[in-house]
Design an enzyme around this catalytic site. Structure first.
Site, PDB file in Angstrom:
ATOM      1  N   ASP A  26      -3.349  13.135  -2.570  1.00 27.67           N
ATOM      2  CA  ASP A  26      -2.011  13.965  -2.394  1.00 27.67           C
ATOM      3  C   ASP A  26      -1.017  13.662  -3.322  1.00 27.67           C
ATOM      4  O   ASP A  26      -0.780  12.425  -3.642  1.00 27.67           O
ATOM      5  CB  ASP A  26      -1.841  14.253  -0.811  1.00 27.67           C
ATOM      6  CG  ASP A  26      -1.368  12.885  -0.322  1.00 27.67           C
ATOM      7  OD1 ASP A  26      -0.143  12.469  -0.447  1.00 27.67           O
ATOM      8  OD2 ASP A  26      -2.310  12.163   0.304  1.00 27.67           O
ATOM      9  N   GLU A 114       7.860  13.510   8.697  1.00 29.28           N
ATOM     10  CA  GLU A 114       7.978  12.283   9.045  1.00 29.28           C
ATOM     11  C   GLU A 114       9.386  11.714   9.186  1.00 29.28           C
ATOM     12  O   GLU A 114       9.600  10.441   9.223  1.00 29.28           O
ATOM     13  CB  GLU A 114       7.123  11.369   7.631  1.00 29.28           C
ATOM     14  CG  GLU A 114       7.650  11.799   6.536  1.00 29.28           C
ATOM     15  CD  GLU A 114       6.955  10.909   5.496  1.00 29.28           C
ATOM     16  OE1 GLU A 114       6.790   9.855   5.515  1.00 29.28           O
ATOM     17  OE2 GLU A 114       6.297  11.783   4.528  1.00 29.28           O
TER      18      GLU A 114
END
Length: 402
Positions: A26, A114
């Site tokens: 990613d 997050e």
């Protein structure tokens, strides 16, 4: 991406987490310029690309998406959530869906949440669910929950397990914990990988078939979720605002008819009761669109094509579609004061005087976009795909209209 929460909605969660794994990674703007041809040649098959964060687009999102696909990689997009409440979560999810609306992708959209701040466990779960549910509604694709092994075990409740899991745990060959989930569809096993074609470190992942978009269980066989209009059609269908020309076909390329547009707006208004017959001689009292036309006639949204004719089957042009939406917004009391200059469009002179204000509003709000960088095509036919996309953009701008 680090320890992220990815809400990638899937329909069928595989029990065997290690079945049919694909080598992946990613990336975001932090990896700089990427040579995806080298990345693909190194054996990487799947790449998740950051599309944006908060209310901003990743500056390399579109470049990375185009280059990765050109290199033959399977692509997916993730979004870094900064929301601190459910309202912000829904807004950011709608923004993410709009970012990827017309960009092709192979993997289910993912949410990177997050940034926990001082939110409680209950608040974190509420924000996560709000984002996932909104993203699913906007894209028509059930969104993966990306999180690290510690958070999976200590923060996320069982309610979130309807979203497949992308788990991060650096070091072990298998994640130490997956919390309430029974399996994972993505495993980020390193954040310091080195891959040819990328300068510096990059996250490395393994993915299963579960991350790929499955085109089964969609309402219309002729509308792929990956089509530029697919998410809009799916969103309107879920809201019971549109129907197909048959039980399983939408006919996206067929011209949108005036009766269809007015009926869509009527449904958006909640199908209020109407009385009396239409003043248009070509609208039979028993026509499927009769109530919609009568409502639009009373509200000044439909003014006909002549003294006594509505022309229900006549194709709608792009500028007419803008006018219908503009009048609907006016009648509903929304702020439709925005006005954009059309100076960049070479065919701006083709906009009819009666449509000028509506077209400038629609361009200002991103509801009507050019067919090319300098072409607006106001008199071009609007097909059913364009009808759906323009209506869905309207609903994104004015959420209370849904």
């Amino acid at each position: 991406m680090g320890a992220v929460l990815l809400l990638l909605a899937l329909t069928a969660l595989p029990v065997g987490a290690q079945a049919a794994t694909y080598r992946g990674l990613d990336v975001s703007v932090w990896q700089g310029a990427i040579d995806f041809a080298q990345v693909r040649a190194s054996g990487k098959e799947v790449v998740y690309i950051r599309a944006g964060y908060g209310h901003a687009e990743d500056t390399r999102f579109r470049e990375n998406a185009a280059n990765a696909r050109q290199a033959g990689m399977k692509t997916g997009f993730y979004f870094y959530v900064t929301a601190t409440n459910t309202a912000q979560a829904r807004q950011q999810a709608a923004y993410f869906a709009e970012l990827i609306r017309e960009v092709p992708y192979d993997c289910r959209p993912a949410v990177d949440f997050e940034q926990y701040g001082s939110l409680s466990k209950a608040e974190l779960n509420a924000v996560a669910l709000a984002f996932a549910e909104t993203l699913e509604s906007r894209t028509g694709i059930t969104p993966v929950f990306y999180t690290n092994a510690y958070s999976a075990a200590s923060i996320w409740e069982a309610e979130l397990t309807r979203y497949p899991l992308w788990i991060a745990d650096y070091g072990p060959s298998e994640p130490a914990s997956i919390g309430h989930w029974r399996s994972w569809v993505g495993f980020q096993y390193a954040d310091n990988g080195r891959v040819p074609g990328i300068s510096g470190n990059v996250d490395l992942d393994r993915f299963t078939d579960g991350v790929f978009v499955e085109e089964t269980n969609r309402p219309f066989v002729d509308v792929s979720p990956q089509a530029w209009y697919g998410p809009a059609v799916g969103d309107l269908y879920q809201k019971n605002l549109i129907q197909g020309v048959t039980s399983d076909r939408f006919a996206p390329d067929r011209p949108a008819q005036r009766a269809e547009v007015v009926t869509l707006l009527y449904r958006m208004a909640g199908e209020p009761a109407v009385t009396g017959a239409s003043g248009f001689v070509d609208v039979p009292a028993d026509a499927w669109y009769a109530s919609a036309v009568r409502w639009a006639e009373e509200k000044g949204i439909a003014q006909g094509v002549g003294a006594s004719y509505f022309a229900p089957t006549q194709a709608v042009t792009r500028q007419e579609m803008a006018v219908f939406l503009y009048r609907y917004g006016q009648e509903a009391g929304y702020d439709v004061s925005g006005q954009a200059s059309l100076s960049r469009y070479a065919d701006r002179g083709a906009v009819a005087p009666w449509a000028q204000e509506a077209v400038q509003w629609a361009v200002a709000e991103g509801i009507l976009q050019g067919t090319a960088s300098d072409t607006l095509a106001p008199n071009a036919m609007a097909d059913r795909a364009q009808m759906a996309v323009m209506a869905d953009r309207f609903l994104l701008k004015y959420p209370s209209a849904a």
